[in-house]
Design an enzyme around this catalytic site. Structure first.
Site, PDB file in Angstrom:
ATOM      1  N   SER A 143      84.519  36.495  45.044  1.00 28.02           N
ATOM      2  CA  SER A 143      84.673  36.631  46.489  1.00 28.02           C
ATOM      3  C   SER A 143      83.297  36.745  47.109  1.00 28.02           C
ATOM      4  CB  SER A 143      85.486  37.880  46.820  1.00 28.02           C
ATOM      5  OG  SER A 143      85.410  38.162  48.203  1.00 28.02           O
ATOM      6  N   TYR A 156      86.815  46.648  45.092  1.00 33.10           N
ATOM      7  CA  TYR A 156      87.153  45.221  45.023  1.00 33.10           C
ATOM      8  C   TYR A 156      85.913  44.385  44.706  1.00 33.10           C
ATOM      9  CZ  TYR A 156      88.744  40.601  46.539  1.00 33.10           C
ATOM     10  OH  TYR A 156      89.055  39.258  46.600  1.00 33.10           O
TER      11      TYR A 156
END
Length: 248
Positions: A143, A156
């Protein structure tokens, strides 16, 4: 027209029942791959996706497996090998995102994201490293938060940074087998995972962050994956492509 060599290739796409995963599955099927549509719990969207792919002339099957479970991942590879003779491509798309500051992140938030995003990716990479046919391709999903480092994304982003590290290391470990290992790191993308719970003004602001001034679409990530697993991506290896419209 797709070459006979490519049409014989088999691709497992994890978390493929919706969002970016579904777009990848449909794109690879159009490109001639037999697609194994992995899902964790809800069979209906995966079965609907397979029906769409087959209606368009492609070939696909569903495969239920929680990727955080090593035995389930092993069985998924077993089934693909039994059905199709082998696996050529692994797309590690499955993931979850639960946001909180580090101070407010409880054990459950940490453990679940580690289990799916990191351990789950490790489980599938371990099987692929042993079982992918020579000349295969692996694409992990990171990401762009790994570069943006925004507050609230600590756990995350940590899981995705670890995925990027494993990507480069596995590329080196598979020397001699002509298997490439890369990662794709999307920016804000118009999926249920991204849009749920966000006020419209937040979505609009995030859409303007990239110089191209729009949110990414699942098809943007699917096109990047199609490049990496296709003949034109053969010389890309051990890299993370930040497919994010220039946001970082």
């Amino acid at each position: 027209m797709t070459s006979q060599t490519q049409t014989s290739k088999v691709a497992i796409v994890t978390g493929a029942s919706g969002g970016i995963g579904a777009a990848i599955a449909e794109r690879l099927a159009r490109d001639g791959f037999t697609v194994v549509v992995n899902y964790a719990g809800n069979a209906a969207p995966a079965e609907a996706l397979v029906a769409r792919i087959e209606a368009a002339g492609g070939r696909a099957v569903t495969a239920q497996a929680d990727i955080s479970n090593a035995d389930a991942v092993r069985r998924m590879f077993d089934s693909a090998e039994t059905a199709f003779g082998g696996v050529d491509v692994l797309i590690n798309n499955a993931g979850i995102m639960n946001l909180a500051t580090i101070a407010e992140s409880d054990d459950a938030l940490f453990d679940r994201q580690i289990a799916v995003n990191l351990k789950g990716t490790f489980n599938t990479l371990r099987e692929a490293a042993k079982r992918l046919r020579d000349g295969g391709r692996i694409v992990n999903f990171s990401s762009s938060v790994v570069g943006m480092l925004q507050p609230g994304y600590g756990v995350y982003a940590a899981t995705k940074a670890a995925v990027e590290a494993m990507t480069s290391i596995l590329a080196k470990e598979l020397r001699g087998r002509n298997i490439t290992v890369n990662a794709v790191a999307p920016g804000p993308t118009a999926t249920k995972l991204f849009l749920d719970g966000k006020p419209q003004e937040v979505i609009d602001r995030l859409a303007k962050l990239a110089p191209l001034e729009r949110l990414g679409q699942p098809e943007d990530s699917a096109a990047t994956v199609a490049f990496l697993v296709g003949p034109d991506g053969a010389w890309i290896n051990g890299q993370t492509l930040r497919a994010n419209g220039g946001i970082i």
